[in-house]
Design an enzyme around this catalytic site. Structure first.
Site, mmCIF file in Angstrom:
data_model
loop_
_atom_site.group_PDB
_atom_site.id
_atom_site.type_symbol
_atom_site.label_atom_id
_atom_site.label_comp_id
_atom_site.label_asym_id
_atom_site.label_seq_id
_atom_site.Cartn_x
_atom_site.Cartn_y
_atom_site.Cartn_z
ATOM 1 N N ASP A 130 11.532 15.053 7.384
ATOM 2 C CA ASP A 130 12.456 14.571 6.824
ATOM 3 C C ASP A 130 14.020 14.794 7.514
ATOM 4 O O ASP A 130 13.751 15.302 8.649
ATOM 5 C CB ASP A 130 12.564 15.055 5.424
ATOM 6 C CG ASP A 130 12.511 16.658 5.143
ATOM 7 O OD1 ASP A 130 13.106 17.296 6.325
ATOM 8 O OD2 ASP A 130 11.870 17.250 4.500
ATOM 9 N N HIS A 179 -5.789 13.972 23.668
ATOM 10 C CA HIS A 179 -6.538 14.536 22.801
ATOM 11 C C HIS A 179 -6.140 16.030 22.199
ATOM 12 O O HIS A 179 -5.821 16.797 23.102
ATOM 13 C CB HIS A 179 -8.183 14.614 23.125
ATOM 14 C CG HIS A 179 -8.731 14.840 21.890
ATOM 15 N ND1 HIS A 179 -9.961 15.733 22.263
ATOM 16 C CD2 HIS A 179 -9.020 14.706 20.914
ATOM 17 C CE1 HIS A 179 -10.528 16.054 20.970
ATOM 18 N NE2 HIS A 179 -9.839 15.509 20.152
ATOM 19 N N HIS A 202 5.542 26.995 5.062
ATOM 20 C CA HIS A 202 6.715 26.072 5.632
ATOM 21 C C HIS A 202 6.924 26.755 6.679
ATOM 22 O O HIS A 202 7.294 26.255 7.865
ATOM 23 C CB HIS A 202 7.772 25.865 4.515
ATOM 24 C CG HIS A 202 8.794 24.952 5.398
ATOM 25 N ND1 HIS A 202 8.747 23.692 5.591
ATOM 26 C CD2 HIS A 202 10.111 25.111 5.354
ATOM 27 C CE1 HIS A 202 9.865 22.944 5.984
ATOM 28 N NE2 HIS A 202 10.714 23.896 5.866
#
Length: 139
Positions: free
Chosen positions: A28, A20, A106
């Site tokens: 990508d 959990h 990012h």
């Protein structure tokens, strides 16, 4: 032989042993993968397998409670984002839960991947087609 869709032994084992709140990243072909995290490299050639194909197979095996996505996808890859969010909505219906969606930069996303149990590299060649899936419990 397994009769479910996921045939890759390394990926199947990873999902089966997730606890959990532990995470699995699907990325990508271009996301840097830290040496400290297990790499499950599925990429064969550009586009094979795709990010969305891989996400679909993984989420058929994994109970997901939360995801993290890079904010930049909104501007740089809205088509993949729309398809990703649609898949997550279908998954919510199938699982009977609400999946928390969090957007981060990012750079922050890449730092979060350091905590993933594994990173699954696809053949996807479109920008920011990455997601961190956090494991939930189906009870």
């Amino acid at each position: 032989m397994k009769k479910t869709a996921l045939l890759n032994a390394q990926l199947s084992h990873c999902i089966a042993t997730l606890g959990h709140t532990e995470s699995l990243t699907i990325c990508d072909a271009g996301l840097p993968i830290p040496l400290s995290v297990e790499r499950i490299d599925l990429a064969l050639t550009a586009g094979v397998p795709s990010f969305l194909q891989t996400l679909n197979v993984v989420t058929n095996e994994m109970y997901v409670e939360r995801v993290v996505i890079a904010e930049e996808i909104k501007e740089k890859n809205p088509e993949i984002l729309t398809a990703l969010l649609t898949q997550l909505q279908k998954l919510e219906s199938h699982q009977g839960n609400q999946i928390q969606v969090e957007f981060v930069s990012h750079e922050t996303f890449k730092k979060f991947t350091l905590e993933s149990k594994a990173i699954v590299r696809t053949g996807e060649c479109s920008p920011y087609a990455n997601v961190i899936l956090y494991s939930g419990v189906p009870f």
